[in-house]
Design an enzyme around this catalytic site. Structure first.
Site, PDB file in Angstrom:
ATOM      1  N   SER A 125      -6.708   7.801  -6.185  1.00 37.00           N
ATOM      2  CA  SER A 125      -6.968   6.481  -6.192  1.00 37.00           C
ATOM      3  C   SER A 125      -8.238   5.825  -6.791  1.00 37.00           C
ATOM      4  CB  SER A 125      -6.940   6.016  -4.656  1.00 37.00           C
ATOM      5  OG  SER A 125      -7.249   4.641  -4.361  1.00 37.00           O
ATOM      6  N   TYR A 150     -10.070   7.394   5.089  1.00 38.62           N
ATOM      7  CA  TYR A 150      -8.897   7.434   3.941  1.00 38.62           C
ATOM      8  C   TYR A 150      -9.412   7.571   2.567  1.00 38.62           C
ATOM      9  CZ  TYR A 150      -5.919   5.644   0.280  1.00 38.62           C
ATOM     10  OH  TYR A 150      -5.214   5.618  -1.086  1.00 38.62           O
ATOM     11  N   LYS A 154      -9.451  11.144  -0.304  1.00 39.46           N
ATOM     12  CA  LYS A 154      -8.873  11.319  -1.686  1.00 39.46           C
ATOM     13  C   LYS A 154      -9.861  11.950  -2.406  1.00 39.46           C
ATOM     14  CE  LYS A 154      -5.134   9.363  -1.369  1.00 39.46           C
ATOM     15  NZ  LYS A 154      -3.576  10.111  -1.514  1.00 39.46           N
TER      16      LYS A 154
HETATM   17  N1  UFG Z   1      -5.760  -9.675   0.459  1.00 38.72           N
HETATM   18  C1  UFG Z   1      -5.669 -10.863   1.009  1.00 38.72           C
HETATM   19  N2  UFG Z   1      -4.778 -11.056   1.994  1.00 38.72           N
HETATM   20  C2  UFG Z   1      -4.040 -10.013   2.582  1.00 38.72           C
HETATM   21  C3  UFG Z   1      -3.882  -8.686   1.857  1.00 38.72           C
HETATM   22  C4  UFG Z   1      -4.827  -8.603   0.952  1.00 38.72           C
HETATM   23  O1  UFG Z   1      -6.345 -11.571   0.413  1.00 38.72           O
HETATM   24  O2  UFG Z   1      -3.509 -10.155   3.540  1.00 38.72           O
HETATM   25  C5  UFG Z   1      -6.493  -9.513  -1.004  1.00 38.72           C
HETATM   26  C6  UFG Z   1      -7.502  -8.214  -0.301  1.00 38.72           C
HETATM   27  O3  UFG Z   1      -8.598  -8.833   0.168  1.00 38.72           O
HETATM   28  C7  UFG Z   1      -7.771  -7.681  -1.986  1.00 38.72           C
HETATM   29  C8  UFG Z   1      -6.447  -7.856  -2.644  1.00 38.72           C
HETATM   30  O4  UFG Z   1      -5.832  -8.888  -1.710  1.00 38.72           O
HETATM   31  O5  UFG Z   1      -8.799  -8.596  -2.321  1.00 38.72           O
HETATM   32  C9  UFG Z   1      -5.688  -6.592  -2.599  1.00 38.72           C
HETATM   33  O6  UFG Z   1      -5.711  -6.016  -1.132  1.00 38.72           O
HETATM   34  P1  UFG Z   1      -4.643  -4.887  -1.041  1.00 38.72           P
HETATM   35  O7  UFG Z   1      -4.965  -4.258   0.612  1.00 38.72           O
HETATM   36  O8  UFG Z   1      -3.235  -5.068  -1.342  1.00 38.72           O
HETATM   37  O9  UFG Z   1      -5.350  -3.693  -1.894  1.00 38.72           O
HETATM   38  P2  UFG Z   1      -6.871  -2.790  -1.821  1.00 38.72           P
HETATM   39  O10 UFG Z   1      -7.164  -3.154  -3.166  1.00 38.72           O
HETATM   40  O11 UFG Z   1      -7.723  -3.518  -0.661  1.00 38.72           O
HETATM   41  O12 UFG Z   1      -6.174  -1.389  -1.537  1.00 38.72           O
HETATM   42  C10 UFG Z   1      -6.225  -0.563  -2.667  1.00 38.72           C
HETATM   43  C11 UFG Z   1      -5.257   0.357  -2.017  1.00 38.72           C
HETATM   44  C12 UFG Z   1      -5.803   1.334  -1.120  1.00 38.72           C
HETATM   45  C13 UFG Z   1      -7.197   1.891  -1.309  1.00 38.72           C
HETATM   46  C14 UFG Z   1      -7.967   0.700  -1.446  1.00 38.72           C
HETATM   47  C15 UFG Z   1      -9.345   0.919  -1.680  1.00 38.72           C
HETATM   48  O13 UFG Z   1      -3.941  -0.026  -1.693  1.00 38.72           O
HETATM   49  O14 UFG Z   1      -4.912   2.538  -0.849  1.00 38.72           O
HETATM   50  O15 UFG Z   1      -7.634  -0.123  -2.693  1.00 38.72           O
HETATM   51  O16 UFG Z   1     -10.164  -0.166  -1.948  1.00 38.72           O
HETATM   52  F1  UFG Z   1      -7.488   2.359  -0.403  1.00 38.72           F
END
Ligand code: UFG
Length: 338
Positions: A125, A150, A154
């Site tokens: 990731s 988590y 990785k």
């Molecule tokens: N977000 C919102 N509202 C929500 C969900 C997400 O505003 O209900 C925003 C988050 O703050 C972020 C963006 O949408 O800015 C993307 O969020 P995600 O949760 O979809 O994805 P992430 O980038 O946080 O997560 C990804 C992978 C994980 C990994 C993580 C590490 O899905 O497996 O990056 O940063 F661990």
């Protein structure tokens, strides 16, 4: 050529199985159904016309794992998806994450050594980069201390693989995924989180479908053009195809190192508000969302330098953000119909 896909009934796993079958590979799936449903096996068969062999057990169970490999060891390559992936849950239950994500990898690699199975593609990731100092981030960027157990699994898994390939005949490619979203064009398979989604796209589609009242946008005070965080969203089918290319590269002995890592993204960064705008455009639905406070542990912005994957693997993501949001929405509508 026979490929073992662990976690093959999960979100990325199921799309990869379909692409492997389309490329002529025979697929064996191991999945303990901890975060998916057995019906996905029927959906895979519906798409490809081929039912893969399926074994239901926990790869972190050493005895079960070695019993499996005793019977099924004429395998040309392994794609190892099976892992827990919820960041918040990993903070609550770190041992569960280390036991599952690390234990299963060790069990698999011990059996690879025993049965001379040489090739493993590992699901890594972009989380290993944390907040990169330079964007877009390339594979040479230093890994940053993980922000969650988590994320740490990785990094540790990459280290275990790197150490193991050094002293054995095993070769590995770690694919560092950016943000996988979207669904298969048939809408038969897609992302189906159990319970309340953590990730942005399923939360958007469930809100539009009326399952959730409102999407919370976690912060608009970041140092980005519209203030919301930026990610490199990649269509899950493009991601699945990268696995087929990686496994072929190993089987054809084209790897240049025994352990290679590749960024798998599009190279484009989109903000949360841009994703919402794309969704509203393709679905013609006005999304109920509200800006709230930041979510702990979120990085501000990250997108991939994909030139190494593009040039070395000969693979490139092809699908646009609108295709990602539309396919996710079509999948949600299909679910609601059923
Ligand atoms: N977000 C919102 N509202 C929500 C969900 C997400 O505003 O209900 C925003 C988050 O703050 C972020 C963006 O949408 O800015 C993307 O969020 P995600 O949760 O979809 O994805 P992430 O980038 O946080 O997560 C990804 C992978 C994980 C990994 C993580 C590490 O899905 O497996 O990056 O940063 F661990």
């Amino acid at each position: 050529m026979k490929i073992l896909v662990t976690g093959g009934l999960g979100y990325i796993g199921s799309h990869t199985v379909v692409e492997l079958q389309a490329a002529g590979f025979e697929v064996v799936i191991v999945d303990n159904l901890s975060n998916t449903h057995i019906e996905v096996l029927d959906k895979i068969e519906k798409i490809s016309g081929i039912r893969p062999s399926f074994f239901e057990f926990d790869l972190a169970d050493r005895t079960a794992c070695s019993n499996f490999f005793k019977k099924e060891n004429n395998i040309d390559g392994i794609i190892h998806f099976a892992a827990y992936k919820a960041v918040g849950e990993s903070v609550e239950k770190p041992l569960m994450y280390y036991h599952n994500n690390i234990g299963s990898l060790i069990n698999i690699m011990e059996n690879m050594e025993q049965y001379a199975i040489q090739n493993i593609v590992f699901s890594s990731s972009c989380t290993v980069y944390g907040q990169p100092d330079k964007l877009p981030v390339d594979e040479k960027a230093p890994r940053k201390p993980a922000l969650s157990p988590y994320g740490n699994t990785k990094q540790i898994a990459e280290d275990i693989i790197r150490d193991t390939v050094y002293s054995s005949a095993i070769k590995s490619i770690a694919l560092r995924y950016f943000n996988p979203v979207g669904a298969h064009h048939t809408s038969l398979i897609g992302e189906l989180p159990l319970g309340i989604p953590n990730n942005l796209l399923p939360f958007i589609t469930q809100t539009a479908a009326g399952i959730r009242k409102q999407l919370n946008v976690f912060g608009d005070d970041y140092n980005t053009p519209d203030g919301t965080p930026i990610r490199d969203y990649i269509h899950v089918v493009d991601l699945a195809k990268a696995h087929v290319v990686a496994v072929k590269r190993m089987i054809d002995n084209k790897t240049k190192l025994n352990f290679e890592t590749f960024n798998i993204g599009t190279g484009n960064g989109y903000s949360v508000l841009e994703v919402i705008k794309s969704f509203e455009k393709v679905s013609k639905i006005k999304l109920n969302y509200k800006i709230v406070g930041r979510r702990e542990g979120d990085v501000e912005q990250v997108w991939a330098d994909t030139s190494f994957a593009n040039n070395e693997l000969g693979w490139k993501a092809e699908r646009s953000l609108d295709e990602m949001t539309l396919s996710a929405w079509n999948f949600q509508k299909q679910l609601d119909k059923n």
